[in-house]
Design a protein around this motif. Structure first.
Motif, PDB file in Angstrom:
ATOM      1  N   UNK A 145       0.826  -1.204   0.000  1.00 48.63           N
ATOM      2  CA  UNK A 145       0.000   0.000   0.000  1.00 48.63           C
ATOM      3  C   UNK A 145       0.863   1.257   0.000  1.00 48.63           C
ATOM      4  N   UNK A 146       1.999   1.224   0.685  1.00 46.90           N
ATOM      5  CA  UNK A 146       2.886   2.392   0.702  1.00 46.90           C
ATOM      6  C   UNK A 146       3.489   2.631  -0.672  1.00 46.90           C
ATOM      7  N   UNK A 147       4.010   1.564  -1.289  1.00 49.68           N
ATOM      8  CA  UNK A 147       4.631   1.694  -2.605  1.00 49.68           C
ATOM      9  C   UNK A 147       3.600   2.080  -3.659  1.00 49.68           C
ATOM     10  N   UNK A 148       2.457   1.388  -3.657  1.00 53.99           N
ATOM     11  CA  UNK A 148       1.406   1.716  -4.615  1.00 53.99           C
ATOM     12  C   UNK A 148       0.832   3.099  -4.345  1.00 53.99           C
ATOM     13  N   UNK A 149       0.711   3.463  -3.062  1.00 52.95           N
ATOM     14  CA  UNK A 149       0.201   4.787  -2.724  1.00 52.95           C
ATOM     15  C   UNK A 149       1.109   5.894  -3.205  1.00 52.95           C
ATOM     16  N   UNK A 150       2.415   5.667  -3.144  1.00 53.69           N
ATOM     17  CA  UNK A 150       3.363   6.672  -3.636  1.00 53.69           C
ATOM     18  C   UNK A 150       3.197   6.873  -5.142  1.00 53.69           C
ATOM     19  N   UNK A 151       3.025   5.764  -5.874  1.00 57.16           N
ATOM     20  CA  UNK A 151       2.808   5.870  -7.321  1.00 57.16           C
ATOM     21  C   UNK A 151       1.480   6.558  -7.608  1.00 57.16           C
ATOM     22  N   UNK A 152       0.467   6.240  -6.824  1.00 54.79           N
ATOM     23  CA  UNK A 152      -0.856   6.853  -7.009  1.00 54.79           C
ATOM     24  C   UNK A 152      -0.789   8.355  -6.772  1.00 54.79           C
ATOM     25  N   UNK A 153      -0.122   8.760  -5.712  1.00 52.76           N
ATOM     26  CA  UNK A 153       0.021  10.191  -5.429  1.00 52.76           C
ATOM     27  C   UNK A 153       0.806  10.883  -6.547  1.00 52.76           C
ATOM     28  N   UNK A 154       1.898  10.250  -6.990  1.00 55.78           N
ATOM     29  CA  UNK A 154       2.699  10.844  -8.048  1.00 55.78           C
ATOM     30  C   UNK A 154       1.933  10.998  -9.342  1.00 55.78           C
ATOM     31  N   UNK A 224      -0.954   4.568   5.707  1.00 56.12           N
ATOM     32  CA  UNK A 224      -0.076   3.394   5.719  1.00 56.12           C
ATOM     33  C   UNK A 224       1.377   3.777   6.001  1.00 56.12           C
ATOM     34  N   UNK A 225       1.782   4.970   5.611  1.00 58.35           N
ATOM     35  CA  UNK A 225       3.137   5.409   5.931  1.00 58.35           C
ATOM     36  C   UNK A 225       3.283   5.622   7.435  1.00 58.35           C
ATOM     37  N   UNK A 226       2.278   6.220   8.064  1.00 55.27           N
ATOM     38  CA  UNK A 226       2.308   6.389   9.519  1.00 55.27           C
ATOM     39  C   UNK A 226       2.268   5.039  10.224  1.00 55.27           C
ATOM     40  N   UNK A 227       1.512   4.106   9.676  1.00 57.69           N
ATOM     41  CA  UNK A 227       1.471   2.756  10.261  1.00 57.69           C
ATOM     42  C   UNK A 227       2.846   2.096  10.183  1.00 57.69           C
ATOM     43  N   UNK A 228       3.553   2.294   9.061  1.00 55.88           N
ATOM     44  CA  UNK A 228       4.903   1.731   8.926  1.00 55.88           C
ATOM     45  C   UNK A 228       5.856   2.328   9.946  1.00 55.88           C
ATOM     46  N   UNK A 229       5.695   3.610  10.225  1.00 55.11           N
ATOM     47  CA  UNK A 229       6.557   4.265  11.210  1.00 55.11           C
ATOM     48  C   UNK A 229       6.182   3.879  12.638  1.00 55.11           C
ATOM     49  N   UNK A 230       4.956   3.389  12.834  1.00 54.35           N
ATOM     50  CA  UNK A 230       4.526   3.039  14.187  1.00 54.35           C
ATOM     51  C   UNK A 230       5.250   1.809  14.715  1.00 54.35           C
ATOM     52  N   UNK A 231       5.738   0.953  13.821  1.00 53.77           N
ATOM     53  CA  UNK A 231       6.428  -0.252  14.249  1.00 53.77           C
ATOM     54  C   UNK A 231       7.681   0.036  15.067  1.00 53.77           C
ATOM     55  N   UNK A 232       8.625   0.821  14.523  1.00 56.36           N
ATOM     56  CA  UNK A 232       9.805   1.170  15.327  1.00 56.36           C
ATOM     57  C   UNK A 232       9.456   1.902  16.613  1.00 56.36           C
ATOM     58  N   UNK A 233       8.455   2.787  16.555  1.00 54.33           N
ATOM     59  CA  UNK A 233       8.065   3.536  17.757  1.00 54.33           C
ATOM     60  C   UNK A 233       7.520   2.588  18.819  1.00 54.33           C
ATOM     61  N   UNK A 234       6.632   1.667  18.414  1.00 53.50           N
ATOM     62  CA  UNK A 234       6.072   0.705  19.369  1.00 53.50           C
ATOM     63  C   UNK A 234       7.149  -0.181  19.971  1.00 53.50           C
ATOM     64  N   UNK A 235       8.076  -0.627  19.139  1.00 53.79           N
ATOM     65  CA  UNK A 235       9.144  -1.502  19.623  1.00 53.79           C
ATOM     66  C   UNK A 235      10.047  -0.779  20.611  1.00 53.79           C
ATOM     67  N   UNK A 236      10.474   0.417  20.270  1.00 47.34           N
ATOM     68  CA  UNK A 236      11.382   1.161  21.143  1.00 47.34           C
ATOM     69  C   UNK A 236      10.727   1.525  22.476  1.00 47.34           C
ATOM     70  N   UNK A 237       9.408   1.696  22.468  1.00 45.19           N
ATOM     71  CA  UNK A 237       8.716   2.074  23.695  1.00 45.19           C
ATOM     72  C   UNK A 237       8.453   0.880  24.603  1.00 45.19           C
ATOM     73  N   UNK A 238       8.379  -0.312  24.048  1.00 47.18           N
ATOM     74  CA  UNK A 238       7.994  -1.470  24.855  1.00 47.18           C
ATOM     75  C   UNK A 238       9.182  -2.275  25.369  1.00 47.18           C
ATOM     76  N   UNK A 239      10.371  -2.053  24.837  1.00 48.65           N
ATOM     77  CA  UNK A 239      11.529  -2.806  25.319  1.00 48.65           C
ATOM     78  C   UNK A 239      12.283  -1.981  26.348  1.00 48.65           C
ATOM     79  N   UNK A 240      12.839  -2.658  27.340  1.00 50.09           N
ATOM     80  CA  UNK A 240      13.589  -1.969  28.377  1.00 50.09           C
ATOM     81  C   UNK A 240      14.994  -1.607  27.901  1.00 50.09           C
ATOM     82  N   UNK A 241      15.607  -2.527  27.168  1.00 51.28           N
ATOM     83  CA  UNK A 241      16.950  -2.301  26.648  1.00 51.28           C
ATOM     84  C   UNK A 241      16.985  -2.752  25.197  1.00 51.28           C
ATOM     85  N   UNK A 242      17.265  -1.819  24.309  1.00 49.32           N
ATOM     86  CA  UNK A 242      17.247  -2.118  22.880  1.00 49.32           C
ATOM     87  C   UNK A 242      18.421  -3.016  22.509  1.00 49.32           C
TER      88      UNK A 242
END
Length: 277
Positions: A145-154, A224-242
């Motif tokens: 969806x991110x890749x196709x969405x970028x082409x759609x926007x372009x 979908x771009x914000x959803x893709x960025x949510x993964x690193x944010x969720x991971x970094x917030x839930x682990x005690x030591x990266x």
């Protein structure tokens, strides 16, 4: 002479029509996207990939609702996904913006396809052991969806692909790598879709549809771009030591925090007590 029992195994053969028909519709949409991009119809190609996402979301739910799940359907769905959400978005992006980059362009597209294939293989092998509330790595339909969405926007806003081909390559590679990462993405499988909600929730849903309808290409790409960025944010917030295992590699139970312990123990117990074939 043959008896009726001799024909019983053959009576069980066959495939369920409805869920596999929806899977075929998604596969057709992905194939159409490839053909449309070859004819420079990039907006139609991008829309076709989003339509394939709709069919992909329906086939599994219809199979569960109608009790028509099967091993054939699961395998067919995975092979259809690699075409609709792996090959199709990679080739659509390549035909739109990456072909001018030469070797870098097709390598970026290949990284996306390989990442999608690895993502599907890992999902299928870990389906009974992971925490179903989260995806391990970005799901391949979301990456598509991110890749196709970028082409759609372009295409929608008449952006010159030569002005953004390096950005397109970076976005394609990023999506490919996120699919094979260990970042945790909310799967929304713990949401009670059959439960009662307040009237305000319905109003918010209606408002969401209105917002998407105003500028579907830009809104869907942004979501979908914000959803893709949510993964690193969720991971970094839930682990005690990266650790490295939180980002890539084989995540262990104690540091990855992605394996459902009870499900893993149950699967291990059943495998140890199962009789050999």
């Amino acid at each position: 002479m043959p008896t009726n029992t001799d024909h019983q195994p053959n009576a069980k053969r066959g495939i369920y029509l409805l869920p596999n028909l929806l899977t075929t519709a998604g596969l057709f949409s992905g194939f159409f996207a490839i053909v449309a991009s070859m004819n420079n119809n990039f907006e139609s190609a991008a829309v076709a990939i989003f339509i394939a996402m709709v069919f992909d979301g329906l086939d599994g739910r219809v199979a569960r609702m109608t009790n028509t799940q099967s091993d054939f359907g699961a395998e067919y769905d995975s092979m259809a996904d690699i075409v609709s959400f792996g090959m199709a978005p990679a080739l659509v992006m390549y035909n739109w913006a990456l072909h001018d980059l030469g070797k870098l362009g097709w390598l970026a597209a290949f990284i996306f396809v390989a990442g999608g294939a690895l993502r599907l293989a890992r999902f299928n092998t870990n389906i009974n052991t992971v925490d179903k509330r989260f995806f391990q790595g970005l799901a391949i339909p979301s990456a598509a969806a991110i890749v196709a969405g970028a082409v759609w926007v372009g295409s929608k806003y008449a952006i010159d692909p030569t002005d953004v081909h390096y950005v397109a390559a970076a976005l394609t590679i990023m999506c490919g790598l996120l699919m094979v990462s260990n970042f945790r993405y909310h799967s929304f499988k713990d949401v009670d879709w059959r439960g009662r909600v307040s009237f305000m929730v319905i109003l918010i849903v209606v408002l969401a549809f209105v917002i998407v309808a105003t500028e579907p290409s830009l809104v869907l790409f942004s979501i979908f771009l914000l959803y893709a960025l949510s993964g690193p944010v969720t991971t970094f917030r839930t682990v005690k030591k990266l650790k490295l295992e939180h980002v890539v590699g084989d995540a262990s139970d104690d540091c990855g925090e992605q394996v459902d312990t009870k499900a893993a123990e149950k699967a291990e117990k059943s495998s140890s007590t199962a009789k050999p074939d």
